[in-house]
Motif scaffolding. Structure first.
Motif, mmCIF file in Angstrom:
data_model
loop_
_atom_site.group_PDB
_atom_site.id
_atom_site.type_symbol
_atom_site.label_atom_id
_atom_site.label_comp_id
_atom_site.label_asym_id
_atom_site.label_seq_id
_atom_site.Cartn_x
_atom_site.Cartn_y
_atom_site.Cartn_z
ATOM 1 N N PRO A 10 0.802 -1.230 0.000
ATOM 2 C CA PRO A 10 0.000 0.000 0.000
ATOM 3 C C PRO A 10 0.836 1.282 0.000
ATOM 4 C CG PRO A 10 -0.967 -1.617 1.468
ATOM 5 C CD PRO A 10 0.354 -2.193 1.019
ATOM 6 N N PRO A 16 -4.398 5.435 -0.085
ATOM 7 C CA PRO A 16 -4.743 6.421 0.942
ATOM 8 C C PRO A 16 -4.643 5.784 2.332
ATOM 9 C CG PRO A 16 -6.427 6.322 -0.768
ATOM 10 C CD PRO A 16 -5.486 5.198 -1.034
ATOM 11 N N GLY A 17 -4.092 6.544 3.266
ATOM 12 C CA GLY A 17 -4.013 6.055 4.641
ATOM 13 C C GLY A 17 -2.748 5.285 4.949
ATOM 14 N N SER A 18 -1.995 4.886 3.940
ATOM 15 C CA SER A 18 -0.743 4.177 4.228
ATOM 16 C C SER A 18 0.309 5.199 4.655
ATOM 17 C CB SER A 18 -0.270 3.405 2.993
ATOM 18 O OG SER A 18 0.070 4.292 1.960
ATOM 19 N N LEU A 19 1.234 4.764 5.492
ATOM 20 C CA LEU A 19 2.216 5.714 6.018
ATOM 21 C C LEU A 19 3.649 5.292 5.721
ATOM 22 C CD1 LEU A 19 0.658 6.520 9.516
ATOM 23 C CD2 LEU A 19 0.905 8.101 7.589
ATOM 24 N N GLN A 50 1.193 8.264 -5.799
ATOM 25 C CA GLN A 50 0.717 9.151 -4.724
ATOM 26 C C GLN A 50 0.281 10.513 -5.247
ATOM 27 O OE1 GLN A 50 4.156 7.982 -1.509
ATOM 28 N NE2 GLN A 50 4.712 8.821 -3.466
ATOM 29 N N ASP A 57 3.727 13.366 6.826
ATOM 30 C CA ASP A 57 3.736 11.975 7.296
ATOM 31 C C ASP A 57 5.107 11.527 7.799
ATOM 32 O OD1 ASP A 57 1.094 11.685 6.682
ATOM 33 O OD2 ASP A 57 1.449 10.757 4.718
#
Ligand code: ADP
Ligand code: MG
Ligand code: ZN
Length: 478
Positions: A41, A47-50, A90, A279
């Motif tokens: 991911p 979205p939401g992955s770090l 991204q 992030d």
């Protein structure tokens, strides 16, 4: 009459780092896997992955920065460079704009005239690579492979300090040497692990102000870099001489056609809306960490060459080739230490190793022979346990899989026949079987002895010492 012009060149060099995993996730960086298998991911921009920074990337960047005399930024950040492109999932690339990890360095190069000069390093920053689009086989669709997405890069930005293609190549070779010696990348231009963008302008000799520059991307060999520079220099001079002005733009050089064409001009330059990536936390680099990395820096090629010239009695030519690869240099030094015969070790590297590398289209980095085994081989030939032609055969096997030469010689029964009685018996048999050659020799045809030596070596299955056989035959033929 036309004016004299000076060429001004600055480079932006991207280098793919040799980490096992990507810069912000744990996916493999291995080249050539099944498409979209080295992905997760994070590196496909879900979205939401770090992202989590790979420490090894920072270590490599610092090591390259120290080698190129840069200041290391103690407090650094990553920034988002926003743009849309299908290979960039991204919709932004994580890079460094405001606080790059290294700044204000310099690299010494040799100039054509035999002098030395410095090329300034403006900065080195860390960033992530994009995926790859595949257009070729499909008429109406493009495919995307994200295996390369998130592979760590450093970008080394030079000052506009180079004045010729020769200086550019000297600079690139120096960078490549540092980075390869550090094990930070294999720096293969053809495979894209090192990529150079060339910024070039011209100005009348004596003029201080720089001219307007163009940028050439995607040059994948030293030859095409050289051609592109010569071509672009001429193009810009022609424009200026005919009263025009150079447009600041990105150009693509086609080495087959020997010409370049415009890709995009500065007017369409995008506003990347850079901002600090929220992030990722800032990178804090301690003095201890820098010192630890500094203490692990290897001896680089120029120092190594000087030391070899003093310590080992081997030709300068050999030194040049051996130190071209740190791996070969390490092999040379350790094998020489073990057997005490640097010239013999060097000979194996200069002749058989180079021949096999070329034949198998391999790099010096891929040599698998261990110093222990190379030293043993030298000892086996020194002690005349095997003769030189058998040694070559053994070496070929060692080159394949680092075979232990002592065991191999034992198992294959390749030891030289040292029982002089046995060799004498073979010689006598050969003399008896070849009356014509014997007669020729006795009639004064020196060459006939060569044939008899050959026959004896064959009968002894190559395991005799040709010198001994030669003198034995002569003795027997009286
Ligand atoms: P940009 O921000 O457009 O990328 P930079 O100032 O970062 O421009 O410079 C990019 C590269 O171009 C650097 O390597 C720099 O040395 C080189 N460069 C800048 N100006 C010139 C010039 N007039 N001629 C040749 N090279 C130049
Ligand atoms: Mg730039
Ligand atoms: Zn990933």
């Amino acid at each position: 009459m036309s004016r004299e012009y000076e060429t001004v060149i600055g480079l932006e060099v991207h280098v793919e780092l040799a980490t096992k995993t990507k810069i912000f996730c744990g996916c493999s960086t291995q080249f050539g896997g099944e498409v979209n298998t080295h992905t997760c991911p994070v590196c496909t921009g879900m979205p939401g992955s770090l992202p989590v920074l790979n420490k090894q990337v920072v270590e490599y960047a610092i090591a390259v920065g120290l080698a190129t005399n840069c200041e290391i930024t103690r407090y650094g950040k990553f920034d988002r460079k926003n743009y849309f492109y299908p290979d960039n999932p991204q919709n932004y690339q994580i890079s460094q704009l405001y606080l790059p990890i290294c700044r204000n360095g310099k690299v010494e190069i040799e100039t054509e005239k035999g002098g030395k000069k410095y090329v300034g390093i403006h900065e080195i920053h860390m960033e992530e690579d994009a995926g790859k689009l595949i257009h070729d086989e499909w008429g109406d669709v493009s495919l995307v492979d994200y295996n390369r997405s998130g592979v760590p890069l450093i970008e080394i930005v030079s000052e506009p300090d180079m004045r010729s293609a020769e200086e550019v190549i000297a600079y690139l070779e120096k960078l490549r040497m540092f980075i390869r010696y550090l094990g930070a990348s294999d720096c293969k231009l053809q495979e894209g692990s090192m990529r150079a963008d060339v910024n070039l302008s011209v100005r009348p000799v004596g003029e201080e102000k720089f001219g307007t520059r163009t940028e050439m991307k995607n040059l994948n060999s030293f030859t095409s870099i050289t051609h592109a520079i010569e071509n672009e220099r001429e193009r810009q001079i022609d424009i200026l001489e005919s009263g025009g002005s150079v447009i600041q733009e990105t150009r693509r050089f086609d080495d087959n056609k020997g010409e370049s064409y415009a890709m995009r001009s500065k007017e369409d330059a995008q506003d990347y809306r850079y901002f600090p990536d929220p992030d990722l936390i800032p990178v804090q680099i301690s003095e201890e960490w820098i010192e630890e990395i500094r203490s692990r820096q290897p001896e680089f090629r120029p120092e190594k060459m000087a030391r070899y010239a003093k310590e080992y009695g081997i030709p300068e030519y050999d030194i040049g080739i051996i130190t071209d690869s740190r791996h070969m240099a390490d092999l040379f030094e350790e094998a020489s230490r073990l057997c005490g015969q640097p010239k013999k070790v060097s000979n194996w590297l200069m002749v058989e190793t180079l021949r096999l590398l070329k034949e198998k289209n391999m790099d010096a980095e891929d040599i698998r022979i261990s110093p222990q085994h190379l030293a043993s081989l030298v000892e086996l030939t020194e002690k005349k346990v095997i003769n030189s032609s058998v040694a070559k055969e053994v070496f070929e096997q060692m080159f394949e899989d680092d075979t232990d030469p002592v065991r191999y010689v034992e198992e294959k029964g390749l030891k030289q026949e040292t029982d002089s009685g046995a060799i004498r018996a073979i010689c006598e048999q050969v003399i008896a079987d070849n009356p014509q050659s014997v007669a020729d020799y006795k009639a004064g045809k020196e060459k006939a002895i060569g044939f008899l030596v050959g026959q004896t070596m064959k009968a002894a299955k190559g395991k005799a010492d040709p010198g001994t056989v030669n003198s034995l035959l002569k003795e027997l033929l009286g």
